[in-house]
Design an enzyme around this catalytic site. Structure first.
Site, mmCIF file in Angstrom:
data_model
loop_
_atom_site.group_PDB
_atom_site.id
_atom_site.type_symbol
_atom_site.label_atom_id
_atom_site.label_comp_id
_atom_site.label_asym_id
_atom_site.label_seq_id
_atom_site.Cartn_x
_atom_site.Cartn_y
_atom_site.Cartn_z
ATOM 1 N N GLY A 121 0.832 -1.236 -0.029
ATOM 2 C CA GLY A 121 -0.017 0.160 0.052
ATOM 3 C C GLY A 121 1.020 1.124 -0.157
ATOM 4 O O GLY A 121 2.037 1.058 -0.180
ATOM 5 N N ASN A 151 -6.182 -2.731 -2.083
ATOM 6 C CA ASN A 151 -5.984 -1.605 -2.378
ATOM 7 C C ASN A 151 -4.677 -0.950 -2.745
ATOM 8 O O ASN A 151 -4.043 0.142 -2.147
ATOM 9 C CB ASN A 151 -6.582 -0.380 -0.974
ATOM 10 C CG ASN A 151 -6.646 1.093 -1.235
ATOM 11 O OD1 ASN A 151 -7.005 1.573 -2.288
ATOM 12 N ND2 ASN A 151 -6.379 1.892 -0.268
ATOM 13 N N PHE A 159 0.418 -2.553 8.877
ATOM 14 C CA PHE A 159 -0.347 -1.376 7.891
ATOM 15 C C PHE A 159 -1.772 -2.052 7.610
ATOM 16 O O PHE A 159 -2.562 -0.989 7.324
ATOM 17 C CB PHE A 159 0.607 -1.093 6.672
ATOM 18 C CG PHE A 159 1.841 -0.264 6.840
ATOM 19 C CD1 PHE A 159 1.997 0.949 7.480
ATOM 20 C CD2 PHE A 159 2.806 -1.270 6.516
ATOM 21 C CE1 PHE A 159 3.330 1.392 7.284
ATOM 22 C CE2 PHE A 159 4.363 -0.632 6.938
ATOM 23 C CZ PHE A 159 4.209 0.747 7.293
ATOM 24 N N SER A 185 -3.405 6.810 13.973
ATOM 25 C CA SER A 185 -3.851 8.149 13.368
ATOM 26 C C SER A 185 -4.156 9.276 14.111
ATOM 27 O O SER A 185 -4.712 9.077 15.356
ATOM 28 C CB SER A 185 -5.104 7.833 12.454
ATOM 29 O OG SER A 185 -5.518 8.991 12.087
ATOM 30 N N THR A 191 -6.535 10.757 13.926
ATOM 31 C CA THR A 191 -7.980 10.557 14.182
ATOM 32 C C THR A 191 -8.405 10.425 15.661
ATOM 33 O O THR A 191 -9.615 10.581 16.133
ATOM 34 C CB THR A 191 -8.596 9.744 13.335
ATOM 35 O OG1 THR A 191 -9.837 9.940 13.125
ATOM 36 C CG2 THR A 191 -8.466 8.251 13.501
ATOM 37 N N TYR A 240 -14.281 4.280 11.943
ATOM 38 C CA TYR A 240 -12.953 4.088 11.590
ATOM 39 C C TYR A 240 -11.924 4.435 12.912
ATOM 40 O O TYR A 240 -11.034 3.904 13.265
ATOM 41 C CB TYR A 240 -12.437 5.078 10.309
ATOM 42 C CG TYR A 240 -11.009 5.340 10.013
ATOM 43 C CD1 TYR A 240 -10.090 4.168 9.838
ATOM 44 C CD2 TYR A 240 -10.425 6.380 10.255
ATOM 45 C CE1 TYR A 240 -8.542 4.504 9.704
ATOM 46 C CE2 TYR A 240 -9.023 6.919 10.335
ATOM 47 C CZ TYR A 240 -8.218 5.739 9.946
ATOM 48 O OH TYR A 240 -6.628 5.954 9.958
ATOM 49 N N LYS A 259 -9.001 2.544 15.161
ATOM 50 C CA LYS A 259 -7.637 2.616 15.561
ATOM 51 C C LYS A 259 -7.388 2.773 17.008
ATOM 52 O O LYS A 259 -6.473 2.544 17.452
ATOM 53 C CB LYS A 259 -7.584 4.037 14.633
ATOM 54 C CG LYS A 259 -7.321 3.741 13.107
ATOM 55 C CD LYS A 259 -6.092 3.117 13.023
ATOM 56 C CE LYS A 259 -5.947 2.174 11.684
ATOM 57 N NZ LYS A 259 -4.706 1.370 11.435
ATOM 58 N N ASN A 306 -10.951 10.715 -1.104
ATOM 59 C CA ASN A 306 -11.813 11.269 -0.096
ATOM 60 C C ASN A 306 -10.818 12.671 0.414
ATOM 61 O O ASN A 306 -11.138 13.622 0.933
ATOM 62 C CB ASN A 306 -11.958 10.515 1.018
ATOM 63 C CG ASN A 306 -13.105 9.401 0.621
ATOM 64 O OD1 ASN A 306 -14.197 9.919 0.233
ATOM 65 N ND2 ASN A 306 -12.709 8.220 0.892
ATOM 66 N N LEU A 340 -7.566 15.158 0.805
ATOM 67 C CA LEU A 340 -7.289 16.468 -0.062
ATOM 68 C C LEU A 340 -5.956 16.074 -1.180
ATOM 69 O O LEU A 340 -6.382 16.593 -2.437
ATOM 70 C CB LEU A 340 -6.886 17.447 0.774
ATOM 71 C CG LEU A 340 -6.194 18.717 0.425
ATOM 72 C CD1 LEU A 340 -7.529 19.570 -0.550
ATOM 73 C CD2 LEU A 340 -5.652 19.952 1.225
ATOM 74 N N ASP A 355 -15.796 17.383 9.812
ATOM 75 C CA ASP A 355 -14.410 18.009 10.029
ATOM 76 C C ASP A 355 -14.074 19.195 11.074
ATOM 77 O O ASP A 355 -14.854 19.566 11.523
ATOM 78 C CB ASP A 355 -14.334 18.935 8.432
ATOM 79 C CG ASP A 355 -13.618 17.855 7.418
ATOM 80 O OD1 ASP A 355 -13.360 16.801 7.579
ATOM 81 O OD2 ASP A 355 -13.634 18.435 6.189
HETATM 82 C C1 UD1 Z 1 -8.834 12.363 7.041
HETATM 83 C C2 UD1 Z 1 -9.825 11.709 7.970
HETATM 84 C C3 UD1 Z 1 -9.061 10.911 9.135
HETATM 85 C C4 UD1 Z 1 -7.873 10.213 8.447
HETATM 86 C C5 UD1 Z 1 -6.940 11.182 7.679
HETATM 87 C C6 UD1 Z 1 -5.802 10.210 6.832
HETATM 88 C C7 UD1 Z 1 -12.073 12.580 7.601
HETATM 89 C C8 UD1 Z 1 -13.183 13.354 8.284
HETATM 90 N N1 UD1 Z 1 -10.987 12.451 8.594
HETATM 91 O O1 UD1 Z 1 -8.483 13.388 7.604
HETATM 92 O O2 UD1 Z 1 -9.645 10.198 9.869
HETATM 93 O O3 UD1 Z 1 -6.877 9.924 9.597
HETATM 94 O O4 UD1 Z 1 -7.927 11.741 6.645
HETATM 95 O O5 UD1 Z 1 -5.102 11.146 6.197
HETATM 96 O O6 UD1 Z 1 -12.075 12.138 6.820
HETATM 97 N N2 UD1 Z 1 -10.714 19.043 1.933
HETATM 98 C C9 UD1 Z 1 -11.224 19.693 1.003
HETATM 99 N N3 UD1 Z 1 -11.551 19.075 -0.286
HETATM 100 C C10 UD1 Z 1 -11.264 17.897 -0.635
HETATM 101 C C11 UD1 Z 1 -10.898 17.053 0.490
HETATM 102 C C12 UD1 Z 1 -10.276 17.416 1.755
HETATM 103 O O7 UD1 Z 1 -11.503 20.937 1.050
HETATM 104 O O8 UD1 Z 1 -11.845 17.406 -1.426
HETATM 105 C C13 UD1 Z 1 -10.130 19.580 3.433
HETATM 106 C C14 UD1 Z 1 -10.715 19.040 4.475
HETATM 107 O O9 UD1 Z 1 -12.002 19.552 4.583
HETATM 108 C C15 UD1 Z 1 -9.733 19.274 5.438
HETATM 109 C C16 UD1 Z 1 -8.398 19.030 4.468
HETATM 110 O O10 UD1 Z 1 -8.816 19.075 3.103
HETATM 111 O O11 UD1 Z 1 -9.784 20.610 5.912
HETATM 112 C C17 UD1 Z 1 -7.674 17.771 4.718
HETATM 113 O O12 UD1 Z 1 -8.815 16.809 4.448
HETATM 114 P P1 UD1 Z 1 -8.398 15.210 4.332
HETATM 115 O O13 UD1 Z 1 -7.146 14.928 3.295
HETATM 116 O O14 UD1 Z 1 -9.431 14.452 4.001
HETATM 117 O O15 UD1 Z 1 -7.638 14.797 5.868
HETATM 118 P P2 UD1 Z 1 -8.427 15.059 7.041
HETATM 119 O O16 UD1 Z 1 -9.811 15.376 7.319
HETATM 120 O O17 UD1 Z 1 -7.290 15.727 8.125
#
Ligand code: UD1
Length: 336
Positions: free
Chosen positions: A12, A37, A82, A126, A128, A150, A154, A199, A201, A296
């Site tokens: 992974g 994955n 992992f 995490s 989290t 999730y 953890k 999902n 960023l 969030d």
């Molecule tokens: C997410 C998980 C967390 C996990 C971590 C692993 C959620 C609520 N939390 O954390 O449990 O341990 O990933 O890396 O999913 N954002 C956008 N647009 C997008 C995607 C994200 O604006 O399309 C923003 C989010 O609102 C946040 C930031 O980017 O402010 C980071 O988001 P993300 O990468 O999903 O990480 P976490 O939410 O911190």
């Protein structure tokens, strides 16, 4: 003598980078992965990076007989675990599957380890587990909690390891609380490769950069942060991989466990990450602001001092390098 390390989930995203770091540090890693994955060509890519053919077993951590066979055949000295499910939204829909893979999988692995006389394990946890953080930066003794299945799995895993270590002094666990992993290997040969619409960023921005998605949807710009968008502690996956090597070395050296954050101690906003990625790929990436994502938090970054103290760990790579390496990986993968 070279220590042999079982990497469950070793094909992974984080596992594959840790494989590279372990080979570089002189270990002999053995991968167990069900490739649910991970891309099938990861082993040959690892061979190209490290110049040595990886040992790979295909299967699940839920398969007790397979685990017994691996421990017997490979003469494992320690484990880095992992293999787990990690999508928050999916966990809300499939809590039983999350508990099965993440908690029952851990129990199955620990029983096989005990039977084989292997008592050292590095555990992927995490940030989290901090739920909604009660202070920033977040130290390891901050309150823990969870807001989805999730996160529950953890934290349950961490608590199980704590109880187990208390029951038998032979056990030693390195519990690593990752902040937000980002970037790819400098070779451009391995990186994050989500099957569906991401999902998280960074993989989402990467798909905008290669043109597979039209624009980034920014989840809220009305948070109490400097530019109103969410702030996170992004850590380069190669730094994270090196954290695993240091954790393992500490477990093997002194046989005592530890629980540490792996982060940089710096927070960056969604818009800052988008700007850094735009610079890396040479094109201003489009975005649109949409409502906040349920669940969030505004901001989250690590107090990284305990990992520095106990393991000598320091993240060295910045967001420029995270974005440049991610871009090198996704643009090259698209051409192939
Ligand atoms: C997410 C998980 C967390 C996990 C971590 C692993 C959620 C609520 N939390 O954390 O449990 O341990 O990933 O890396 O999913 N954002 C956008 N647009 C997008 C995607 C994200 O604006 O399309 C923003 C989010 O609102 C946040 C930031 O980017 O402010 C980071 O988001 P993300 O990468 O999903 O990480 P976490 O939410 O911190």
């Amino acid at each position: 003598m070279t220590a042999t390390i079982l990497l469950t989930g070793g094909a992974g995203y984080i596992g594959s980078h840790t494989h590279v770091a372990l080979v570089a540090a002189g270990y002999r890693p053995v991968i167990l992965d069900d490739f649910s994955n991970a891309a099938g060509d990861v082993p040959e890519r690892l061979a190209r990076i490290s110049g040595t053919e990886p040992r790979v077993w295909r299967g699940s951590v839920l398969d007790a007989a397979l685990l017994d066979e691996i421990f017997a055949v490979e003469r494992i000295d320690a484990v880095v675990h992992f293999a787990a499910r990690k999508a928050v939204g999916e966990s809300v829909r499939m809590p039983l599957e999350y508990v099965e893979t993440n908690v029952v999988g851990l129990v199955t692995l620990l029983k096989a380890m005990r039977a084989a006389g292997v008592f050292r394990l590095v555990y992927s946890s995490s940030a989290t587990v901090y739920g909604v953080p009660d202070r920033l930066p977040i130290p390891e003794d901050a309150a823990t909690g969870f807001t989805n299945p999730y996160g529950y799995t953890k934290l349950a895993g961490e608590q199980l390891l704590e109880q187990l270590a208390a029951s038998d002094p032979r056990w030693a666990f390195g519990v690593l609380r990752y902040f937000n992993p980002a970037g790819a290997h400098g070779s451009g040969l391995i990186g994050e490769d989500p099957r569906d619409v991401p999902n998280n960023l960074m993989p989402y921005i990467a798909k905008v950069a290669v043109g597979e998605l039209p624009e980034l949807r920014v989840f809220g710009d009305d948070y109490d942060t400097p530019d109103g968008t969410g702030v996170r502690d992004y850590i380069h996956v190669e730094d994270l991989a090196e954290g695993h090597v240091l954790s393992l070395a500490a477990l093997m050296r002194d046989g005592r466990g530890h629980l540490v954050n792996l982060g940089t101690g710096c927070g960056f906003s969604v818009l800052q990450m988008l700007a850094a990625y735009s610079e890396a790929c040479g094109r201003r990436l489009p975005h649109v602001v949409v409502p906040r994502r349920a669940g969030d938090i505004a901001a989250c970054w690590a107090d990284p001092s305990r990992a520095a103290e106990l393991l000598g760990f320091r993240a060295r790579r910045g967001i420029g390098e995270m974005c440049a390496s991610s871009w090198a990986w996704v643009s090259r993968r698209q051409r192939n």
